[in-house]
Design an enzyme around this catalytic site. Structure first.
Site, mmCIF file in Angstrom:
data_model
loop_
_atom_site.group_PDB
_atom_site.id
_atom_site.type_symbol
_atom_site.label_atom_id
_atom_site.label_comp_id
_atom_site.label_asym_id
_atom_site.label_seq_id
_atom_site.Cartn_x
_atom_site.Cartn_y
_atom_site.Cartn_z
ATOM 1 N NE ARG A 63 -24.921 -9.520 -29.521
ATOM 2 C CZ ARG A 63 -24.995 -8.250 -29.120
ATOM 3 N NH1 ARG A 63 -24.752 -7.961 -27.827
ATOM 4 N NH2 ARG A 63 -25.289 -7.282 -29.958
ATOM 5 C CE LYS A 71 -22.125 -9.028 -31.950
ATOM 6 N NZ LYS A 71 -22.686 -8.890 -33.314
ATOM 7 C CG HIS A 128 -29.492 -15.345 -31.646
ATOM 8 N ND1 HIS A 128 -28.608 -14.458 -31.058
ATOM 9 C CD2 HIS A 128 -30.086 -14.661 -32.660
ATOM 10 C CE1 HIS A 128 -28.662 -13.298 -31.699
ATOM 11 N NE2 HIS A 128 -29.553 -13.387 -32.661
ATOM 12 N NE ARG A 181 -29.402 -10.343 -29.547
ATOM 13 C CZ ARG A 181 -29.000 -9.285 -28.870
ATOM 14 N NH1 ARG A 181 -29.055 -9.292 -27.544
ATOM 15 N NH2 ARG A 181 -28.538 -8.202 -29.482
ATOM 16 C CG HIS A 203 -29.065 -4.271 -31.592
ATOM 17 N ND1 HIS A 203 -28.202 -5.284 -31.934
ATOM 18 C CD2 HIS A 203 -30.296 -4.835 -31.561
ATOM 19 C CE1 HIS A 203 -28.884 -6.402 -32.101
ATOM 20 N NE2 HIS A 203 -30.156 -6.161 -31.873
ATOM 21 C CE1 TYR A 234 -34.853 -10.048 -33.242
ATOM 22 C CE2 TYR A 234 -33.759 -7.943 -32.952
ATOM 23 C CZ TYR A 234 -33.739 -9.317 -32.907
ATOM 24 O OH TYR A 234 -32.600 -9.952 -32.534
#
Length: 300
Positions: A151, A175, A246, A249, A272, A281
């Protein structure tokens, strides 16, 4: 979190605990904005205690949001803060049950995101001039975004000490400040070495910084500057629409899946929490497979 029985106190305590628990400032701000709107509605309807929030009240609130012509995804985003707040209150026994559990989530099957092709990514990466400090920096940064699928907030937060080019890895903080090691490809490693050779020092102008990416004024590079530079390079490469950070990514994930990457491994690289986040994806890849299947005229 204290067992507040009033909506305002419960919301304030929820946000304080969310921030203390390591949630990103962006997540905390999104929940705060959602709860502010919800608290305003509660006040207008005379609902001040959490036990008075019922399923019918939440459904009426959703109806109010929908009448403001907000997109369905935005409505659900505004509802997420109240959902999480009530869920936590139910877990802690402040309320008997979370009424939002019975509030159906409206899932819209949206248009698949546009993913840059491998040829477009190659053209984009070729745009920065490697004869200037800014060009070397931009080439290395875009290579890192594409090689690791980071990210942009993760990439811009990389420090020099987070790199281990001999091992071919970079440490990223995702995150919730979750740390992960990502492999760095050969092209990316070459671009990083070229940038670190002298370009970074020239951009620092004698200043000292732990940050890997340095702006034109000698301080850490800002996300907004990256976005602007990538739009400029996209235009120079004749790519429309422009490739955003992004977008690299998404490109990395999709291209790796096209080339046979294991989804579990890709999940780890991208940071993730579950395979569910890879669905967009995978949908793109399956769409390509279907088109190839039709072109092959199997069964005819």
């Amino acid at each position: 979190m204290k067992t507040h029985t009033h909506v305002v106190g419960a919301a304030d305590a929820f946000l304080e605990e969310l921030a203390a628990g390591g949630a990103s400032p962006k997540t905390v701000e999104a929940r705060r904005l959602g709860l502010i709107r919800f608290l305003r509605h509660c006040d207008q309807e005379g609902v001040h205690r959490v036990r008075d929030i019922t399923l019918s009240f939440l459904e009426a609130y959703r109806g109010t949001l929908c009448r403001t012509d907000l997109a369905d995804a935005t409505v659900e985003q505004y509802l997420r803060g109240p959902r999480l707040l009530l869920d936590q209150l139910a877990e802690r026994g402040v309320i008997f049950e979370n009424p939002a559990r019975h509030l159906a989530i409206r899932r819209q099957v949206g248009r698949l995101p546009r993913v840059p092709s491998e040829a477009q990514v190659r053209r984009l990466l070729a745009q920065p001039s490697t004869h200037t400090p800014l060009g070397r920096r931009d080439r290395a940064l875009m290579e890192l975004l594409y090689s690791t699928g980071a990210r942009v907030s993760e990439a811009v937060g990389v420090n020099v000490d987070d790199l281990d080019l001999d091992a071919g890895t970079v440490r990223l903080f995702g995150k919730g400040r979750r740390e992960r090691l990502c492999p760095v490809g050969a092209a990316c490693a070459r671009a990083l070495r070229l940038y670190l050779c002298d370009a970074r020092a020239r951009l620092l102008k004698g200043e000292d910084s732990a940050a890997l990416w340095i702006g034109i004024r000698g301080g850490p590079l800002k996300i907004q500057n990256i976005e602007v530079r990538m739009r400029t390079y996209s235009r120079a490469a004749g790519i429309k629409p422009a490739i955003a950070p992004h977008g690299l990514r998404r490109a990395m994930a999709t291209h790796m899946l096209h080339h046979g990457a294991d989804p579990i491994t890709l999940q780890t690289i991208l940071g993730h929490a579950s395979l569910q986040h890879l669905s967009q994806y995978l949908r793109l890849t399956i769409g390509d497979i279907r088109r190839m299947h039709r072109r092959s005229r199997l069964g005819e």
